[in-house]
Design a protein around this motif. Structure first.
Motif, PDB file in Angstrom:
ATOM      1  N   ARG A   1       0.832  -1.211   0.000  1.00 29.42           N
ATOM      2  CA  ARG A   1       0.000   0.000   0.000  1.00 29.42           C
ATOM      3  C   ARG A   1       0.865   1.259   0.000  1.00 29.42           C
ATOM      4  O   ARG A   1       0.464   2.291  -0.528  1.00 29.42           O
ATOM      5  N   VAL A   2       2.056   1.164   0.585  1.00 26.58           N
ATOM      6  CA  VAL A   2       3.003   2.290   0.535  1.00 26.58           C
ATOM      7  C   VAL A   2       3.367   2.581  -0.922  1.00 26.58           C
ATOM      8  O   VAL A   2       3.403   3.740  -1.352  1.00 26.58           O
TER       9      VAL A   2
ATOM     10  N   ALA B   1       0.651   7.312  -6.454  1.00 26.49           N
ATOM     11  CA  ALA B   1      -0.369   8.361  -6.486  1.00 26.49           C
ATOM     12  C   ALA B   1       0.231   9.732  -6.174  1.00 26.49           C
ATOM     13  O   ALA B   1      -0.248  10.747  -6.675  1.00 26.49           O
ATOM     14  N   ALA B   2       1.282   9.779  -5.363  1.00 26.59           N
ATOM     15  CA  ALA B   2       1.879  11.046  -4.933  1.00 26.59           C
ATOM     16  C   ALA B   2       2.838  11.644  -5.966  1.00 26.59           C
ATOM     17  O   ALA B   2       3.188  12.819  -5.871  1.00 26.59           O
ATOM     18  N   LEU B   3       3.253  10.877  -6.952  1.00 24.31           N
ATOM     19  CA  LEU B   3       4.238  11.368  -7.913  1.00 24.31           C
ATOM     20  C   LEU B   3       3.794  12.643  -8.609  1.00 24.31           C
ATOM     21  O   LEU B   3       4.577  13.583  -8.760  1.00 24.31           O
ATOM     22  N   ASP B   4       2.551  12.696  -9.036  1.00 26.14           N
ATOM     23  CA  ASP B   4       2.060  13.849  -9.785  1.00 26.14           C
ATOM     24  C   ASP B   4       2.199  15.159  -9.009  1.00 26.14           C
ATOM     25  O   ASP B   4       2.548  16.188  -9.573  1.00 26.14           O
ATOM     26  N   SER B   5       1.978  15.100  -7.704  1.00 36.01           N
ATOM     27  CA  SER B   5       2.086  16.318  -6.902  1.00 36.01           C
ATOM     28  C   SER B   5       3.537  16.779  -6.751  1.00 36.01           C
ATOM     29  O   SER B   5       3.795  17.866  -6.257  1.00 36.01           O
TER      30      SER B   5
ATOM     31  N   ALA C   1      11.590  10.721   2.378  1.00 35.07           N
ATOM     32  CA  ALA C   1      11.528  11.298   3.731  1.00 35.07           C
ATOM     33  C   ALA C   1      10.081  11.540   4.148  1.00 35.07           C
ATOM     34  O   ALA C   1       9.703  11.288   5.296  1.00 35.07           O
ATOM     35  N   GLN C   2       9.266  12.007   3.211  1.00 34.06           N
ATOM     36  CA  GLN C   2       7.847  12.237   3.488  1.00 34.06           C
ATOM     37  C   GLN C   2       7.151  10.938   3.908  1.00 34.06           C
ATOM     38  O   GLN C   2       6.246  10.956   4.736  1.00 34.06           O
ATOM     39  N   PHE C   3       7.607   9.819   3.349  1.00 32.84           N
ATOM     40  CA  PHE C   3       7.033   8.518   3.688  1.00 32.84           C
ATOM     41  C   PHE C   3       7.746   7.870   4.873  1.00 32.84           C
ATOM     42  O   PHE C   3       7.483   6.719   5.189  1.00 32.84           O
TER      43      PHE C   3
ATOM     44  N   THR D   1      10.682   2.211   4.786  1.00 31.45           N
ATOM     45  CA  THR D   1       9.306   2.444   4.381  1.00 31.45           C
ATOM     46  C   THR D   1       9.222   2.634   2.873  1.00 31.45           C
ATOM     47  O   THR D   1       8.274   2.167   2.241  1.00 31.45           O
ATOM     48  N   LEU D   2      10.204   3.326   2.297  1.00 35.41           N
ATOM     49  CA  LEU D   2      10.174   3.591   0.864  1.00 35.41           C
ATOM     50  C   LEU D   2      11.583   3.765   0.332  1.00 35.41           C
ATOM     51  O   LEU D   2      12.404   4.454   0.943  1.00 35.41           O
ATOM     52  N   ASP D   3      11.835   3.155  -0.819  1.00 38.33           N
ATOM     53  CA  ASP D   3      13.095   3.313  -1.521  1.00 38.33           C
ATOM     54  C   ASP D   3      12.763   3.555  -2.986  1.00 38.33           C
ATOM     55  O   ASP D   3      12.030   2.767  -3.594  1.00 38.33           O
ATOM     56  N   LEU D   4      13.262   4.647  -3.536  1.00 38.55           N
ATOM     57  CA  LEU D   4      13.065   4.989  -4.940  1.00 38.55           C
ATOM     58  C   LEU D   4      14.430   5.074  -5.613  1.00 38.55           C
ATOM     59  O   LEU D   4      15.297   5.820  -5.150  1.00 38.55           O
TER      60      LEU D   4
END
Length: 173
Positions: free
Chosen positions: A24-25, A31-35, A84-86, A98-101
């Motif tokens: 779900r993360v 979904a957050a990429l566009d912003s 960092a936001q996540f 939590t998140l790695d891009l």
């Protein structure tokens, strides 16, 4: 600057208080990429993979193709801000996250340069220097960008994927 298409790997193996389990993360991240000025063009399915390194938690992994007018260094900064936001914290190299891009590739871009690509130590390295040996990245990438050609190795994602899945001991033909 004209828009560039960029191949990105996403991973998570730590739940988030708001978004829930790692899969779900990744959905929330897409979904957050566009912003963040990053347009999602294609996405792979999310898969559960075994951890690499000392972590004991399974990962959720996916890949996306994005379109952006940002330079690669600016895109990397946006990705670090999004991580960092996540809730990603810097520290343990192989720790739960939590998140790695990761920027996997951007057309035929090679950063820092073909001569220094493998020797780069800090900062941005494109294409990702460990892509060829990472099935957890190649499996989702082959789903959405099978014909992207690695500009240093001169192999497509499809070819890299096939090599990564070849039984050990079978030489290149």
């Amino acid at each position: 600057m004209k828009s560039a298409m960029v191949l990105v790997a996403l991973g998570s193996n730590k739940p988030h208080g708001r978004y829930g389990p790692p899969s779900r993360v990744l959905v929330a991240t897409m979904a957050a990429l566009d912003s963040h000025g990053i347009k999602l063009v294609a996405r792979s399915r999310i898969r559960t993979t075994d951890p690499v390194g000392p972590s004991s938690r399974s990962y959720a992994n996916a890949a996306v193709v994005v379109k952006t007018k940002l330079s690669l260094p600016d895109l990397l900064r946006r990705f670090k801000a999004l991580e960092a936001q996540f809730g990603k914290r810097r520290g343990q190299r192989w720790g739960a996250r939590t998140l790695d891009l990761d920027i996997i590739g951007a057309g035929d871009a090679v950063v820092p340069s073909r001569l220094r690509w493998r020797a780069a130590v800090h900062g941005l390295i494109v294409p990702h220097p460990r892509l060829a040996g990472r099935r957890f990245v190649l499996d989702p990438c082959v789903e959405i960008a099978p014909d992207w050609r690695h500009p240093v190795l001169n192999l497509t994602v499809r070819q890299l994927h096939a090599r990564a899945h070849r039984p050990k001991g079978i030489a290149d033909g």
